[in-house]
Design an enzyme around this catalytic site. Structure first.
Site, PDB file in Angstrom:
ATOM      1  N   ARG A  51      20.047   4.382  10.932  1.00  0.00           N
ATOM      2  CA  ARG A  51      20.444   3.929  12.271  1.00  0.00           C
ATOM      3  C   ARG A  51      21.685   3.046  12.237  1.00  0.00           C
ATOM      4  NH1 ARG A  51      15.654   2.386  15.864  1.00  0.00           N
ATOM      5  NH2 ARG A  51      15.986   0.340  15.011  1.00  0.00           N
ATOM      6  N   GLU A 214      -1.249  -1.964 -13.031  1.00  0.00           N
ATOM      7  CA  GLU A 214       0.091  -2.488 -12.724  1.00  0.00           C
ATOM      8  C   GLU A 214       0.107  -3.995 -12.885  1.00  0.00           C
ATOM      9  OE1 GLU A 214       2.297  -0.201  -9.481  1.00  0.00           O
ATOM     10  OE2 GLU A 214       0.306  -0.494  -8.648  1.00  0.00           O
ATOM     11  N   HIS A 238      -2.080   9.557  -6.208  1.00  0.00           N
ATOM     12  CA  HIS A 238      -1.725   9.612  -7.631  1.00  0.00           C
ATOM     13  C   HIS A 238      -2.937   9.878  -8.543  1.00  0.00           C
ATOM     14  CE1 HIS A 238       1.946   8.231  -6.021  1.00  0.00           C
ATOM     15  NE2 HIS A 238       1.732   6.938  -6.084  1.00  0.00           N
ATOM     16  N   LYS A 329      -3.527  -4.006  -9.030  1.00  0.00           N
ATOM     17  CA  LYS A 329      -2.277  -4.746  -9.136  1.00  0.00           C
ATOM     18  C   LYS A 329      -2.523  -6.102  -9.778  1.00  0.00           C
ATOM     19  CE  LYS A 329       0.087  -2.350  -5.473  1.00  0.00           C
ATOM     20  NZ  LYS A 329       0.894  -1.478  -6.309  1.00  0.00           N
TER      21      LYS A 329
HETATM   22  C1  BG6 Z   1       3.466   3.906  -5.160  1.00  0.00           C
HETATM   23  C2  BG6 Z   1       2.539   2.882  -4.568  1.00  0.00           C
HETATM   24  O1  BG6 Z   1       3.181   5.181  -4.639  1.00  0.00           O
HETATM   25  O2  BG6 Z   1       3.306   3.943  -6.574  1.00  0.00           O
HETATM   26  C3  BG6 Z   1       2.817   1.524  -5.182  1.00  0.00           C
HETATM   27  O3  BG6 Z   1       2.718   2.823  -3.162  1.00  0.00           O
HETATM   28  C4  BG6 Z   1       2.747   1.589  -6.685  1.00  0.00           C
HETATM   29  O4  BG6 Z   1       1.882   0.552  -4.686  1.00  0.00           O
HETATM   30  C5  BG6 Z   1       3.627   2.717  -7.212  1.00  0.00           C
HETATM   31  O5  BG6 Z   1       3.207   0.338  -7.197  1.00  0.00           O
HETATM   32  C6  BG6 Z   1       3.426   2.913  -8.708  1.00  0.00           C
HETATM   33  O6  BG6 Z   1       4.365   3.828  -9.194  1.00  0.00           O
HETATM   34  P1  BG6 Z   1       4.882   3.767 -10.714  1.00  0.00           P
HETATM   35  O7  BG6 Z   1       5.787   4.951 -10.829  1.00  0.00           O
HETATM   36  O8  BG6 Z   1       5.586   2.449 -10.865  1.00  0.00           O
HETATM   37  O9  BG6 Z   1       3.664   3.860 -11.565  1.00  0.00           O
END
Ligand code: BG6
Length: 481
Positions: A51, A214, A238, A329
């Site tokens: 935008r 993570e 995932h 996380k």
């Molecule tokens: C994303 C999620 O799809 O994947 C995130 O929304 C997550 O919360 C991320 O941190 C993890 O991806 P990668 O490639 O860093 O393992």
């Protein structure tokens, strides 16, 4: 080993949301890298839209700044050439301005791809305008980012909105885990070797652990994340995809529909999960620092930043074999892996060595991509006959040298869009089937008013997750071990 780069056809790639975080952090640097290895043809064009009113020079300056931040190893002279392929047209995704200019900029005889790096609420509106302005040719492609909906109803509405203007074979739903090199390697391991497949079933496999841990928190994405939680943000897409690739039957060929047909069958075989088989957690404030509720600005949040689940597949191959999934996380380490635990040997011939342990095949997705097989050997030395567990360890970096430095998932996926290969993208029915499994689980804890238990930042997750395993007489593999 020589890596081969197969150039793609000339294309016009229209990038919606081009000033956004994903475009600047992943998509544009990914395209630059494909240009650097000469995969992009000379007449490829990237038409960035958003935008903000700015001109092409200002947008190119923004890419330069992002490259410095997110891809600092770039070569200035190559970037200068790459930027010549990028132009910027301001377009109001949900208004009327900019669409005619965009339409006029497109060329008739090249591959045309529309990449919607925007929130899902904008997908149907953009698709409609592309159709109204006659930009959606029968051969053009539309790419949509996750999250693909929030539940089954919203995913169905998105599918309907997209299919009103595009055919399913034109729709590319991204799950970036499918673009990761080691995730694709899972298919190579299973279907390009004869060793594993005969053992890949309930007769020989005791259980499977799939972990995506993570270290990052939800900082900066609180508003989205607090409405989603780990179940919707990570499991629905995932981890379900990883489960599919681990558990699916061999497709008859490596083609988009053959692979996706098999994945859908796995998702449809997922059994409902009882509350006792779920552990949800939320990271607490650490000394002097903030916790999850501070990060999302919602002191009363019941959203999980961690989840572990015991899942069963109701099919012939996997009956009775639990798949334990966990993701969270602010954990001890960034580590993703699939661990297949084979059954213990049924009988020991060795006196005084205690029970023998089953082999474990670990596919490490990130970091330090590779494959490990835990085996039992004789302890060296004279005297008694003692046994030890050792790992046959293959790190891709050691085995492949320079060729192990895999392109980022987005690089692979964007090039697949241009090639017209949907194998690594989710089909509409796949996304819906995953939501159909997730919805009742989430509704269950919402109706019960469950609160996630708190866990320490830098830990392996909440106690409940350990208990979930202990109850079954099993243990999680150590995170960061
Ligand atoms: C994303 C999620 O799809 O994947 C995130 O929304 C997550 O919360 C991320 O941190 C993890 O991806 P990668 O490639 O860093 O393992």
């Amino acid at each position: 080993m020589v890596s081969r780069v197969i150039p793609v056809q000339p294309f016009d790639l229209v990038l919606f949301g081009a000033t956004g975080d994903l475009a600047q952090r992943k998509i544009l640097p990914g395209l630059y890298h494909r240009f650097e290895v000469e995969q992009m043809p000379d007449d490829a064009r990237i038409i960035a839209t958003a935008r903000s009113s700015m001109d092409t020079e200002q947008f190119r300056a923004q890419i330069l700044a992002s490259m410095k931040e997110f891809a600092p190893g770039f070569k200035q002279d190559v970037l200068d050439q790459f930027l010549q392929h990028v132009e910027y047209i301001p377009v109001d995704a949900l208004g009327e301005s900019g669409w005619s200019e965009l339409s006029a900029a497109l060329r008739p005889d090249v591959v045309r791809a529309f990449y919607l790096s925007v929130g899902p609420s904008l997908f149907p509106g953009i698709a409609q305008r592309l159709s109204d302005h006659k930009m959606a040719s029968p051969d053009s492609r539309i790419v949509v980012e996750k999250p693909f909906g929030h539940d089954l109803a919203s995913a169905k509405a998105l599918n309907e909105g997209l299919r009103a203007c595009f055919e399913e074979h034109q729709i590319y739903r991204i799950d970036h885990y499918l673009g990761k090199e080691t995730v694709q390697n899972l298919m190579a391991l299973r279907f390009a070797n004869s060793l594993f497949e005969p053992l890949w079933n309930s007769t020989h496999v005791d259980h499977v652990q799939i972990t995506v841990a993570e270290t990052v928190g939800v900082d900066g994405r609180g508003a989205y994340y607090d409405q989603s939680g780990a179940m919707r943000d990570m499991i629905q897409n995932h981890l379900v995809q990883l489960l599919c690739l681990t558990a699916m039957e061999p497709p008859s060929k490596f083609s988009p529909n053959a692979v996706r047909d098999e994945k859908v069958k796995v998702i449809e075989a997922l059994e409902p999960v009882s509350p006792a088989d779920i552990a949800r957690g939320q990271y607490r404030a650490d000394k002097g620092g903030d916790g999850y509720t501070d990060h999302v600005g919602n002191a009363d949040s019941r959203t999980e930043s961690y989840i572990a689940l015991k899942v069963h597949l109701g099919n012939w191959r996997w009956a009775g074999v639990p798949f334990y999934l966990r993701t969270g996380k602010r954990l001890r380490a960034r580590e993703s892996e699939i661990a297949v635990f084979f059954r213990d040997p049924p009988h020991t011939i060795f006196p005084n060595v205690g029970p023998l342990r089953g082999n474990v095949l670990v596919i490490r997705l990130q970091p330090d991509e590779g494959i490990t097989l835990r085996t039992t050997i004789k302890d060296p030395g004279p005297g008694g006959f003692r046994l030890s567990d050792v790992s046959l360890d293959m790190s891709f970096a050691d085995a492949l040298g320079e060729d192990a430095s895999a392109p980022d998932a987005y690089e692979r996926l964007v090039m697949d869009v241009i090639r017209g290969d949907q194998t690594l993208f989710m089909r509409g029915d796949e996304a819906e089937a995953a939501w159909a499994w997730v919805d009742p689980i989430v509704e269950g804890w919402e109706d019960r008013g469950d609160r996630p238990s708190l866990y320490d930042q830098g830990s392996s997750g909440p106690e409940d997750a350990l208990m979930l395993m202990h109850r079954d007489g099993r243990r999680w593999r150590q995170i960061g071990g």
